[in-house]
Design a protein around this motif. Sequence first.
Motif, mmCIF file in Angstrom:
data_model
loop_
_atom_site.group_PDB
_atom_site.id
_atom_site.type_symbol
_atom_site.label_atom_id
_atom_site.label_comp_id
_atom_site.label_asym_id
_atom_site.label_seq_id
_atom_site.Cartn_x
_atom_site.Cartn_y
_atom_site.Cartn_z
ATOM 1 N N GLU A 40 -0.260 27.918 19.968
ATOM 2 C CA GLU A 40 0.728 28.932 19.639
ATOM 3 C C GLU A 40 2.085 28.593 20.238
ATOM 4 N N ASP A 41 2.117 28.109 21.458
ATOM 5 C CA ASP A 41 3.382 27.756 22.094
ATOM 6 C C ASP A 41 4.117 26.699 21.287
ATOM 7 N N GLU A 42 3.381 25.691 20.822
ATOM 8 C CA GLU A 42 4.013 24.650 20.003
ATOM 9 C C GLU A 42 4.489 25.227 18.678
ATOM 10 N N ALA A 43 3.682 26.095 18.084
ATOM 11 C CA ALA A 43 4.075 26.699 16.815
ATOM 12 C C ALA A 43 5.380 27.474 16.978
ATOM 13 N N LEU A 44 5.474 28.268 18.038
ATOM 14 C CA LEU A 44 6.689 29.043 18.279
ATOM 15 C C LEU A 44 7.890 28.122 18.469
ATOM 16 N N GLU A 45 7.728 27.083 19.266
ATOM 17 C CA GLU A 45 8.846 26.175 19.517
ATOM 18 C C GLU A 45 9.321 25.515 18.232
ATOM 19 N N HIS A 46 8.400 25.041 17.414
ATOM 20 C CA HIS A 46 8.785 24.353 16.178
ATOM 21 C C HIS A 46 9.452 25.310 15.190
ATOM 22 N N ILE A 47 8.927 26.515 15.085
ATOM 23 C CA ILE A 47 9.509 27.493 14.150
ATOM 24 C C ILE A 47 10.905 27.890 14.603
ATOM 25 N N VAL A 48 11.058 28.162 15.880
ATOM 26 C CA VAL A 48 12.374 28.549 16.412
ATOM 27 C C VAL A 48 13.367 27.415 16.224
ATOM 28 N N ALA A 49 12.971 26.191 16.500
ATOM 29 C CA ALA A 49 13.869 25.051 16.328
ATOM 30 C C ALA A 49 14.264 24.879 14.869
ATOM 31 N N LEU A 50 13.297 25.051 13.950
ATOM 32 C CA LEU A 50 13.586 24.945 12.516
ATOM 33 C C LEU A 50 14.629 25.978 12.096
ATOM 34 N N VAL A 51 14.443 27.219 12.529
ATOM 35 C CA VAL A 51 15.390 28.276 12.153
ATOM 36 C C VAL A 51 16.758 28.022 12.771
ATOM 37 N N GLN A 52 16.802 27.532 14.002
ATOM 38 C CA GLN A 52 18.091 27.246 14.625
ATOM 39 C C GLN A 52 18.804 26.107 13.905
ATOM 40 N N MET A 53 18.065 25.097 13.491
ATOM 41 C CA MET A 53 18.657 24.006 12.706
ATOM 42 C C MET A 53 19.289 24.564 11.438
ATOM 43 N N TYR A 54 18.578 25.452 10.774
ATOM 44 C CA TYR A 54 19.102 26.116 9.571
ATOM 45 C C TYR A 54 20.315 26.978 9.900
ATOM 46 N N ARG A 55 20.269 27.689 11.024
ATOM 47 C CA ARG A 55 21.396 28.527 11.412
ATOM 48 C C ARG A 55 22.666 27.691 11.611
ATOM 49 N N GLU A 56 22.500 26.503 12.164
ATOM 50 C CA GLU A 56 23.661 25.672 12.482
ATOM 51 C C GLU A 56 24.163 24.868 11.288
ATOM 52 N N GLN A 57 23.341 24.648 10.293
ATOM 53 C CA GLN A 57 23.725 23.779 9.185
ATOM 54 C C GLN A 57 23.841 24.494 7.841
ATOM 55 N N GLY A 58 23.219 25.657 7.705
ATOM 56 C CA GLY A 58 23.203 26.336 6.418
ATOM 57 C C GLY A 58 24.555 26.893 6.036
ATOM 58 N N HIS A 59 24.817 26.919 4.737
ATOM 59 C CA HIS A 59 25.994 27.602 4.214
ATOM 60 C C HIS A 59 25.694 29.095 4.127
ATOM 61 N N TYR A 60 26.692 29.897 4.320
ATOM 62 C CA TYR A 60 26.497 31.339 4.262
ATOM 63 C C TYR A 60 25.941 31.737 2.896
ATOM 64 N N LEU A 61 24.909 32.566 2.886
ATOM 65 C CA LEU A 61 24.164 33.049 1.721
ATOM 66 C C LEU A 61 23.290 31.976 1.075
ATOM 67 N N GLU A 62 23.121 30.844 1.739
ATOM 68 C CA GLU A 62 22.249 29.771 1.247
ATOM 69 C C GLU A 62 20.862 29.926 1.866
ATOM 70 N N ARG A 63 19.859 30.209 1.033
ATOM 71 C CA ARG A 63 18.497 30.381 1.532
ATOM 72 C C ARG A 63 17.952 29.068 2.089
ATOM 73 N N ILE A 64 16.895 29.166 2.882
ATOM 74 C CA ILE A 64 16.332 27.977 3.530
ATOM 75 C C ILE A 64 15.912 26.930 2.501
ATOM 76 N N TYR A 65 15.327 27.357 1.394
ATOM 77 C CA TYR A 65 14.835 26.353 0.448
ATOM 78 C C TYR A 65 15.981 25.572 -0.191
ATOM 79 N N LYS A 66 17.139 26.204 -0.362
ATOM 80 C CA LYS A 66 18.294 25.492 -0.907
ATOM 81 C C LYS A 66 18.920 24.583 0.147
ATOM 82 N N TRP A 67 18.990 25.067 1.367
ATOM 83 C CA TRP A 67 19.500 24.225 2.464
ATOM 84 C C TRP A 67 18.627 22.990 2.649
ATOM 85 N N ALA A 68 17.311 23.180 2.664
ATOM 86 C CA ALA A 68 16.399 22.061 2.883
ATOM 87 C C ALA A 68 16.477 21.046 1.752
ATOM 88 N N LYS A 69 16.648 21.535 0.532
ATOM 89 C CA LYS A 69 16.792 20.607 -0.593
ATOM 90 C C LYS A 69 18.088 19.819 -0.469
#
Length: 815
Positions: A725-754
Amino acid sequence: MTRQKLVVVGAGMASGRMLEHLFETAPDVYDVTLFGAEPRGNYNRIMLSPVLAGEKSFDQIVTHDADWYAGHGVDCRFGETVIAIDRENKTVVTGKGETPYDRLVVATGSAPFVIPIAGKDLPGVRAFRDLDDVEAMVAAAGRPNAKAVVIGGGLLGLEAAAALRLRGMEVVVLHLMGHLMERQLDPAAGFLLQKDLEGRGIRVHCEAQTKAILGEDRAEAVLLDDGTVYPADLVVMAVGIRPEVRIATDSGIHVERGIIVDDRMQSSDPDILAIGECVEHNKMCYGLVAPLYDMAKVAANTLAGKEAAFRPVETATQLKVTGVTLYSAGDFADGEDREEIILRDAAAGVYKRLVLKENRILGAVLYGETSDGGWFFDLLKKGTDVSDMRETLIFGQAFQGGAPLDPTAAVAALPDDAEICGCNGICKGTIVSAISEKGLSNLDGVRAHTKASGSCGTCTGLVEQLLQVTLGESYNPAAVTPMCGCTHLGHSDVRRLIKSKQLKSIPAVMQELEWTSSGGCAKCRPALNYYLVSDWPDEYADDYQSRFINERVHANIQKDGTYSVVPRMWGGMTSSKELRAIADVVDKFDIPAVKCTGGQRIDMLGIRKEDLPAVWADLGKAGFVSGQAYAKGLRTVKTCVGTDWCRFGTQDSTGLGIRIERFMWGSWTPAKVKMAVSGCPRNCSEATCKDVGVICVDSGFEIHFAGAAGLDIKGTEVLGHVGSEDEALEHIVALVQMYREQGHYLERIYKWAKRIGHDEVRRQIMEDADRRKAYYDRFVHSQKFAQVDPWSERVSGKDKHEFKPMADLTREAAE
């Protein structure tokens, strides 16, 4: 030269396109007065289905806004119905008086045909022609367990049925004929369409003769001749249209089925033109958009004193139902002098049929795969002899002439008059000319200048191929699109410069990056506010007024101006104490609707704005925090019961979901984020269509990301497997933070990742432990400055951040 008075009766799509052409060719000839029976201007009526389905807003289908009319000096008389034409005195008459004209254009469109049966006038019986109909249907869909009966299995009826089903209604389609859309489809394609619709939960009853609509004060059911009764809270009449010609008939203009016009769109009165669905030309009336737009161009040239003639062409049909791919054109009836070529692929749901006579295509029906529709249609219109390609014709353009053509070569081979955008009647030549003459370099530019691909989006791929063909190596599909009209910079550049230039306020961004407007606009201010919150969480003070209304008042605004409030239920879990508190709030404030949401929460709908502070105060006392159902942030973490209760559970999915939600709630993200944790691969919490999902397995946790289940439907990508669980939390939080720092406003995760690449996400989160830890640490740091009280909002003090009660802020916003 003295300007003439042009009066246009009808503010629909045909007259709107005519005015566009007129202002381009003869901008100084006429003073224009535009009458419209609806209290609004021109909008794209063929996109009412997505509005009804909730896939688009009305603002997104408006063709001409108030600024456009004002910029061209149009005197708009919306909501004012013309009741008569006085041809002798050359005036039109409304309930408010008379308006003189030198030239008059009648574009009154059509009226829906209503079956003359008992009950047709009951409340709850609607046509499907305008925005008022859509709003009435949306209201009906909002009732609990609402049922709809759509009478008519043609193009319009099926679009209405599919949209109402997406709204959650139980829907039955009644169709008089033996198969759906019999004017556009043969029986085989009609069968496939019915099968597809029934797979979506829409019941279809063909050979249904409607006898009466039952009900006392409003529609309650539909009765068929055979005695079948279908309950109905809403009945939609979609059985056809008739030209709206009453004012023309009353004025003595020549009318048969429609207003009779010549090739120049002139009626029997030389000062009166007519265009659109109210027109009859050479014994034909038209309802599809392409010929109406052709009429509009001809009428504009006639008014400008230029030679032009209306030459009707064959038209094609596409159904605008999400997930249904259908194309038909021409005459596909059987006949002794005809032959047919058929391709069936049952597994893929593909059916293609071409009808030929003397080696020329008479008709085409394509279902499931329609990319060659435009090519077949062009061969049909031109009467091309297909003898040389007879053996491979059904396989499409790519298989002609030896080696298969790539898609770009195929679109390059299309003639200039080949239709690309059926919604707006735009041909290849128009798009290519706009690209070349106006220096367009991307899809947004083409949409802005030609409207191609700006409606249903079906032709987007073709338009992108035309950009590539026209621009060659200089075409870059990833070319920068400005984030709004205030700047030439795209979202990525703005994000990069905020960091590199250490910009820490909205005025600083606008000054240093040379914004062209003093205060920004409704597009850029929320985006800039998010970027600054994300990049400088401990220094930037969240700009309350740069947020959307839902975020400002911590509730979702509804269509009637009331609000809905959603308390957070961690991981979907609740208690009797919480339920009693919600019940008390519902009773105390007389809240009219309470709904269980798909995110395992409770939604209280219909709350008056002035009651919001008190509602929040009571919920806060009960220990609730905001479910943030309005937020560009973490919405919910959906869970199943996992090992606590389920005999198939492999891990404590509920506990992990609650842990993730409590750790991450209150953090702002570029767009909404939905999560789920399933306790086993049976996936009861639907983790594989979320922004982030977890599937629990015996050996640990499989993390998924970049799913979608809204306007776009997309399964998730696998990020990777972790053991705890600790690893799962760390990976999920890091993924969301990466998206927070790189995503365009109103761009969903699936569009950002693509956009950045799924493999790049995996590399940074799964393979680069140092980078993953850095993302995680930055998220944790930012949470120190996130919202700490659900009903409070952070505001800036001179030397520190202070908090005001949400009630105070709501009153300030209202004032």
